[in-house]
Design a protein around this motif. Sequence first.
Motif, short mmCIF file in Angstrom:
data_model
loop_
_atom_site.label_atom_id
_atom_site.label_comp_id
_atom_site.label_asym_id
_atom_site.label_seq_id
_atom_site.Cartn_x
_atom_site.Cartn_y
_atom_site.Cartn_z
N UNK A 91 42.33 43.67 40.09
CA UNK A 91 41.32 42.73 40.58
C UNK A 91 40.59 42.04 39.44
N UNK A 92 40.14 42.82 38.48
CA UNK A 92 39.32 42.25 37.40
C UNK A 92 40.10 41.28 36.51
N UNK A 93 41.37 41.58 36.27
CA UNK A 93 42.14 40.78 35.32
C UNK A 93 43.11 39.80 35.97
N UNK A 94 43.55 40.07 37.22
CA UNK A 94 44.67 39.30 37.76
C UNK A 94 44.50 38.93 39.24
N UNK A 95 43.28 38.80 39.71
CA UNK A 95 43.10 38.55 41.15
C UNK A 95 43.83 37.30 41.62
N UNK A 96 43.77 36.22 40.84
CA UNK A 96 44.46 34.98 41.23
C UNK A 96 45.98 35.16 41.18
#
Length: 499
Positions: A91-96
């Motif tokens: 979530x923090x690094x790769x949500x998109x």
Amino acid sequence: MAFILFLLLVFLFPIVITFLYQWNEHNTKKARYPPGPRGLPLIGNLHQFDSQKPHQFLHELSKKHGPVMSMKLGSVPLIVISSEKVAKEAFNAHDIVISNRPNLTGQKKLSYNGQDIAFSAYNDYWREMRKIAVIHLFSLKQVNSFSPIRRDEVFHMIEDVSKKADKFEPINLSETLISLSSSIICRSAFGKSYRETSSVKRSFDELVHEVQAILVGLFCADYFPLLGWMDKVTGMASRLEKCLENLDHFYQELIDEHISTNRPQSMEGDILDILIKLKEGNTSSFDISWEHIKAMLMNIFIGGTDTSSATTTWAMTALVKTPLAMRRVQQEIRNVVGKKPLVDEDDIQKLPYFKAVIKEAMRLYPSSPILPRETTECCVLGGYEIEPKTFIYFNLWAIGRDPEYWENPNEFLPDRFLNSPIDYKGQDFGLIPFGFGRRGCPGMNLGVAVVELALANLLYAFDWELPLGMTEEDVNTDSLPGLAVHKKDPLCLMAKRYI
């Protein structure tokens, strides 16, 4: 015979070449790719995959291969995430990057080519539809406007249970709670009574069962693109077409009733009515079509009925197996409510232990235990390089039992949530039953409202016992296959009136 062999060779040659290329490519990247069980040529790990209980099967594999595990479903690479730490990193690094959904045949077809929210690709269209859902369909104001429907349907449920209790008949709570959720959704979304019209009940139930079967069904086209024609041979393609035809007919009947000048008053302000008004008002950045509306109805139709009933059933199952917790939560509710005929939604806000019970049930028994995503770009998770077009399965069932995050993870202990900031709203990654990030469930408030009111009133109005001869150990927690996981054996209990 020679001609047939020639045709087979011509047909199999490109498949073998494709396989050899992919197998070689996989081996060259092995060093930086997550570990996982060894598969077979062409089919990968499909022969090992347990489609009946994938969450438990993957959990056991993760104990051997780690919290970031790789598999192959035919030609599709799959990464399974089984820890809170890696889910938080995602979530923090790769949500998109992980905001896409796998483009599966059944889901794509039943959502009118991804024109819904749940199965749509992550794009401008999805963002606009989600905005409509959040602002107009599932806002707190809109959820509160359906409160009288929830109260009325819960009242009827308690009446029905009371009649059986007076006759000393066992209560099939699994069936009772599915009926309650269906009733609430039918009235809130479609303005129709589920309880009073047998034809509505029958068609609604049949469609829900068939859609669930299709959405978890195996289509060759998803995992073996060159063998997509096999779906016609197996009958899956025609079954899918028939299911969509029945669904479309069901939606069209609802739409026709809503746009009729003689429509019943009950349809004023329901979810379909709101969607039709948005279409007529043309307030979005694109023209809302009838297919857009039907695709949204599919999400409400499936997501709204199964998840709420499953969560409430699992909570009652956990409480029956933990009598001390059952007595404690009933005492809390009855001390707050007094002698009123029903628990109100305002009362629930004064019940911290009851709220903790629901969180603990969601942790141990998430109604949708597998959260599927797909990568759009290369990313790194847990130190491993993940390629684009890779399926990501967040195993919520395993994450809820992650021993690095939870103390005594396999025990039902609601106390762990007392005086704890951990919640189910998508910010605490050990407890994400509604997903997280951009693709978190927009209907969360509506689902929680149904679960809370139903469970609180069942616990308030009755004392619950197991049928004669049964013990807590006899209540199993086996589950049925499906996007929403229900208890395999119906939860049947004896009820004694408290009020």
